[in-house]
Design an enzyme around this catalytic site. Structure first.
Site, mmCIF file in Angstrom:
data_model
loop_
_atom_site.group_PDB
_atom_site.id
_atom_site.type_symbol
_atom_site.label_atom_id
_atom_site.label_comp_id
_atom_site.label_asym_id
_atom_site.label_seq_id
_atom_site.Cartn_x
_atom_site.Cartn_y
_atom_site.Cartn_z
ATOM 1 N N ASP A 65 0.879 -1.159 0.000
ATOM 2 C CA ASP A 65 0.000 0.000 0.000
ATOM 3 C C ASP A 65 0.923 1.217 0.000
ATOM 4 O O ASP A 65 2.092 1.103 0.384
ATOM 5 C CB ASP A 65 -0.877 -0.024 1.261
ATOM 6 C CG ASP A 65 -1.671 1.241 1.430
ATOM 7 O OD1 ASP A 65 -2.378 1.628 0.486
ATOM 8 O OD2 ASP A 65 -1.581 1.857 2.513
ATOM 9 N N ASP B 164 0.257 5.092 1.056
ATOM 10 C CA ASP B 164 0.224 5.980 2.221
ATOM 11 C C ASP B 164 0.224 5.194 3.525
ATOM 12 O O ASP B 164 -0.643 4.347 3.752
ATOM 13 C CB ASP B 164 -1.033 6.862 2.175
ATOM 14 C CG ASP B 164 -1.073 7.743 0.945
ATOM 15 O OD1 ASP B 164 -0.654 8.898 1.041
ATOM 16 O OD2 ASP B 164 -1.517 7.264 -0.120
#
Length: 223
Positions: free
Chosen positions: A9, A11
């Site tokens: 992922d 952020d």
């Protein structure tokens, strides 16, 4: 099955993008002669996206008049300044080097729109190293739906069981699990104070990027 790829992922997992979000929120307050707020309040809401960050920045309900204009202003500012202060999390540079030295591929699967994610990857010198970047623009359904990770595995021509997906939100773990990948939850990301990554059902939970080294060593030796 041996590990062949690691997907992240963006952020709160691969990158600490909070400083740019915080700078924009504080600037928006300053432009309205409002005092700065505790940066941690903004950081705690990052996983909720622009809507959640604007809501906490101005103590405003998303249904309130004027809220949508603030949200659009936030996004416009972010498009112009999305990679000024953002950086890899401490230890992540070493982890990526380990992954590459192990002849594994790595990539990014994020719910951040391509118009933001792509320039960040480019400006941080990661675009040419990453095998792929999957954003909501590429699928019909974003995480927690498994579609983004299914697409990533298909593009890499890999069995999902040979892929590890690393994330800092329950939706990351749900997406990976439903796609058939192995999953790792990180506690150093943008976790809401009321949430606990150890309750998400991930295959492994780590408190620092370099802890993933042991996970990778174990997975590389498995069959």
């Amino acid at each position: 099955m041996k590990l062949r790829a690691v997907l992240f992922d963006m952020d709160g997992t691969l990158l600490d993008t909070a400083p740019d979000f915080i700078a924009i929120c504080q600037a928006m307050r300053a432009d309205r002669d409002l005092a700065p707020i505790n940066p941690q309040h903004i950081r705690d809401e990052i996983s909720g996206g622009a809507r959640a960050m604007v809501a906490v920045t101005f103590s405003m309900d998303p249904e309130s008049p004027g809220f949508e204009a603030l949200r659009l202003e936030f996004l416009e500012r972010y498009l112009k300044g999305c990679a000024i202060h953002s950086k890899l999390f401490d230890g992540m540079a070493e982890l990526l080097e380990d992954i590459e030295k192990s002849k594994l591929v790595w990539g990014v699967v994020t719910n951040k729109p391509l118009r933001f994610a792509e320039p960040i990857m480019q400006q941080l010198g990661l675009a040419e190293r990453s095998a792929l970047l999957i954003c909501p623009d590429h699928v019909k359904n974003s995480k927690p739906d498994p579609e983004p990770l299914i697409l990533a595995c298909k593009m890499l021509d890999l069995d999902p069981a040979s892929v590890l997906f690393v994330g800092d939100d329950l939706r990351d773990i749900e997406s990976g699990r439903d796609a058939g990948t192995r999953t790792a939850a990180v506690t150093f990301g943008y976790i809401h104070p009321d949430d606990n990554p150890r309750n998400w059902g991930a295959d492994v939970v780590v408190d620092h990027p370099l802890e993933l080294r042991k996970v990778l060593d174990s997975a590389l030796c498995s069959c």
